[in-house]
Scaffold this active site. Structure first.
Site, short mmCIF file in Angstrom:
data_model
loop_
_atom_site.label_atom_id
_atom_site.label_comp_id
_atom_site.label_asym_id
_atom_site.label_seq_id
_atom_site.Cartn_x
_atom_site.Cartn_y
_atom_site.Cartn_z
N LYS A 147 16.99 -6.89 6.55
CA LYS A 147 17.64 -8.21 6.44
C LYS A 147 19.06 -8.06 5.93
O LYS A 147 19.37 -7.09 5.23
CB LYS A 147 16.86 -9.09 5.44
CG LYS A 147 15.53 -9.57 5.94
CD LYS A 147 14.87 -10.48 4.90
CE LYS A 147 13.52 -10.97 5.39
NZ LYS A 147 13.59 -11.86 6.56
N ARG A 150 2.88 -11.74 9.95
CA ARG A 150 1.78 -11.89 10.92
C ARG A 150 0.91 -10.63 10.97
O ARG A 150 -0.27 -10.70 11.27
CB ARG A 150 2.36 -12.26 12.29
CG ARG A 150 3.26 -11.21 12.89
CD ARG A 150 4.18 -11.78 13.98
NE ARG A 150 5.32 -12.51 13.39
CZ ARG A 150 6.21 -13.17 14.11
NH1 ARG A 150 6.12 -13.21 15.41
NH2 ARG A 150 7.20 -13.82 13.50
N1 BES Z 1 9.49 -13.87 5.28
C1 BES Z 1 10.22 -14.02 6.49
C2 BES Z 1 10.41 -15.48 6.90
C3 BES Z 1 11.35 -16.29 6.06
C4 BES Z 1 12.70 -16.32 6.35
C5 BES Z 1 10.89 -17.06 5.04
C6 BES Z 1 13.56 -17.10 5.60
C7 BES Z 1 11.73 -17.85 4.30
C8 BES Z 1 13.07 -17.87 4.58
C9 BES Z 1 9.48 -13.32 7.64
O1 BES Z 1 8.81 -12.18 7.29
C10 BES Z 1 10.53 -12.95 8.64
O2 BES Z 1 11.35 -12.15 8.33
N2 BES Z 1 10.45 -13.51 9.84
C11 BES Z 1 11.39 -13.24 10.86
C12 BES Z 1 10.65 -13.10 12.15
C13 BES Z 1 11.49 -12.61 13.29
C14 BES Z 1 11.93 -11.19 13.04
C15 BES Z 1 10.69 -12.71 14.57
C16 BES Z 1 12.38 -14.40 10.91
O3 BES Z 1 11.99 -15.53 10.75
O4 BES Z 1 13.56 -14.12 11.07
MN MN Z 2 10.07 -10.50 7.33
#
Ligand code: BES
Ligand code: MN
Ligand code: ZN
Length: 509
Positions: free
Chosen positions: A286, A360
């Site tokens: 991230k 997931r």
């Molecule tokens: N924990 C995150 C989702 C999230 C993002 C929660 C911002 C709260 C605030 C999750 O694990 C994630 O990173 N999801 C990705 C999925 C994508 C790579 C398909 C996302 O939402 O960017």
């Molecule tokens: Mn994530």
């Protein structure tokens, strides 16, 4: 809030000798405060006459002098808070109004450092006194939350440590009131416990912390706690949670807590909560801005576990099993890589396109394992699963998806009742096709379009025909809609929805 004492008193407010005496006032349809005859306060009368106090939902008036003509009157702080006009509100709006007023009261208590309160209960037509008490107090207790654990105390400016006691006037049914207060205290305490877990940083709340917390709950409430460690996960071939954990020095835990109803015929609800104690994104790392918020990626697990405390306390007529797959998502040299293929519990293979779509992966194992092991009547999962849900619904509603409309409707109703609104998204087969993979059974992302839905579609592959709903709380677990009873930081969302759902469980068919 955790240890606020709640008591009922038959005595008149005049005899109260604590810090803050509170009256809640309603507004008439013309927008003026309705002042009950019994309430004699020159300050209030003057403010009402000048229209400075209209008893609007956010109005409050703090006065310092006497409020009665009697000789032994209370002479401390008196707070008049507005309820707004109650006449055209439905039941859910009325309870939410009470919670918000409760939050306003908590704010004033904090401002004035008042830690013993007397709350004179208003009478509101269409509302039972016990419900008024429940929702007002729930709002006060939720609004009174603070997290001071890591702050050294400034001796010159000691922080407000919260409300010590609330005394309530009890006009009518004492028994009913006590019941309402008990419910309020249980659910607020649980939501605050979930906030505490979430406020802990990644190095303060690990998968093992989930495990020990669940073990303690099991001891306290005679529930069954099972912790699957890494070796057991290997034996069970849980390739999802093991894969996510690969890059971490912190061992994963699958935390399973079972509440057994005394009724042998009782149905079983399974609750699964994402317990990702820190999400760096893994190799698909991230951006650093805001990454610290990913300590909140365990809010689903916190909600599931905290709700179990209320269930243990209230002993509803339904079995409940909570499962929290817990790990962090790190980037050590053995971390999962894009392109890797994993095999979930039960055999489904998955192509890892993005290691940041890890929630997931751990939920899939938990869902498949829990359904196989416990054959639940229905399943509810909660997860801070996608950033996409924030694009779609902002911070005002939790995204809700499922394969069974009866269950979805129950969860929608539970959320609406407790001030945690949800919004259903579709799960048509076109979305499901987005996660087809060329090299494995499925892949772990469906691209940018409809990210929340394709994430749910992934989970759906693991629930079979079991009625299931998924709550994507990424937008509401923190930064939730500003409300007086939800301080900044983690909201504890989901806890009270779960409690509401389970409390009034009716046989599901
Ligand atoms: N924990 C995150 C989702 C999230 C993002 C929660 C911002 C709260 C605030 C999750 O694990 C994630 O990173 N999801 C990705 C999925 C994508 C790579 C398909 C996302 O939402 O960017
Ligand atoms: Mn994530
Ligand atoms: Zn995550």
């Amino acid at each position: 809030m955790v240890s606020t004492r709640l008591t009922l008193s038959r005595e008149k407010p005049d005899t109260f000798r604590g810090d803050l005496l509170i009256y809640c006032l309603q507004q008439d349809k013309k927008g003026s405060a309705i002042v009950p005859q019994s309430l004699v306060s020159k300050e209030l009368d003057r403010a009402v006459a000048l229209k400075d106090f209209k008893a609007d939902a956010n109005d409050s008036l703090l006065v310092y002098s006497q409020n009665t003509r009697k000789t032994k009157e209370f002479t401390g702080r008196i707070l008049f808070v507005g309820l707004g006009c109650t006449q055209d509100k439905d039941a859910n709006q009325l309870s939410e109004m009470c919670r918000k007023v409760g939050g306003n009261i908590a704010t004033k208590a904090k401002e004035t450092k008042a830690d013993s309160l007397y709350l004179s209960l208003p009478s509101i037509s269409k509302m039972k006194e016990m419900d008024i008490a429940e929702y007002l107090v729930e709002g006060v207790l939720l609004g009174d939350y603070s997290f001071l654990k890591y702050k050294n105390e400034d001796k010159k400016k000691p922080p407000f440590k919260g409300i010590r006691e609330i005394t309530l006037s009890s006009a009518k049914s004492r028994k009913g009131l006590l019941k309402g207060l008990k419910k309020a205290q249980a659910s607020a305490k649980a939501a605050c416990a979930a906030r505490d877990m979430a406020n802990e940083p990644g190095n303060g709340w690990t998968p093992s912390s989930f495990a020990s917390y669940a073990t303690e709950l099991a001891d306290k409430y005679k529930m069954t706690c099972t912790i699957l460690d890494k070796n057991q996960m290997k034996r069970l071939k849980m390739g999802g949670i093991l894969g996510v954990n690969q890059g971490s020095a912190e061992p994963p835990k699958m935390v399973i807590l079972q509440y057994h109803s005394r009724n042998k015929q009782a149905q079983t609800i399974m609750i699964v909560g994402k317990g990702l104690t820190f999400d760096s994104g893994g190799v698909s790392i991230k951006p650093s801005a805001g990454m610290q918020d990913m300590k909140y990626d365990m809010c689903g697990g916190a909600a599931a576990l905290s709700a179990m405390a209320v269930i243990g306390e209230e002993k509803p007529d339904v079995n409940v099993v909570a499962i929290i797959p817990a790990t962090d998502n790190m980037i050590g040299s053995s971390a999962l890589k894009p392109g890797d293929i994993i095999r979930h519990y039960g055999g489904i293979t998955s192509e890892i396109v993005n290691t940041d779509a890890e929630g997931r992966l751990i939920l899939a194992d938990a869902l498949a394992y829990g359904i196989k092991k416990f054959s639940p009547t229905c399943v509810v999962d909660l997860a801070t699963l996608t950033g996409a849900v924030i694009l779609g619904l902002g911070h005002h509603r939790t995204g809700l998806l499922g394969n069974n409309q009866t269950l979805v409707d129950r969860v929608l109703a539970a959320g609406a009742k407790c001030g945690e609104p949800l919004w259903q998204l579709p799960l048509d087969k076109e979305y499901i096709e987005q996660i087809d993979s060329d090299v494995a059974d499925i892949k772990n992302t469906g691209g940018r379009p409809a990210g929340t839905i394709t994430a749910a579609a992934y989970l759906q592959k693991f629930v079979g025909d079991t009625p299931w709903t998924h709550l994507d709380i990424a937008g509401t677990a923190w930064n939730f809609t500003k409300k007086s009873y939800i301080p900044d930081g983690p909201s504890g969302t989901g806890v009270r929805t779960l409690v509401e759902l389970v409390r009034n469980w009716e046989k599901f068919s």
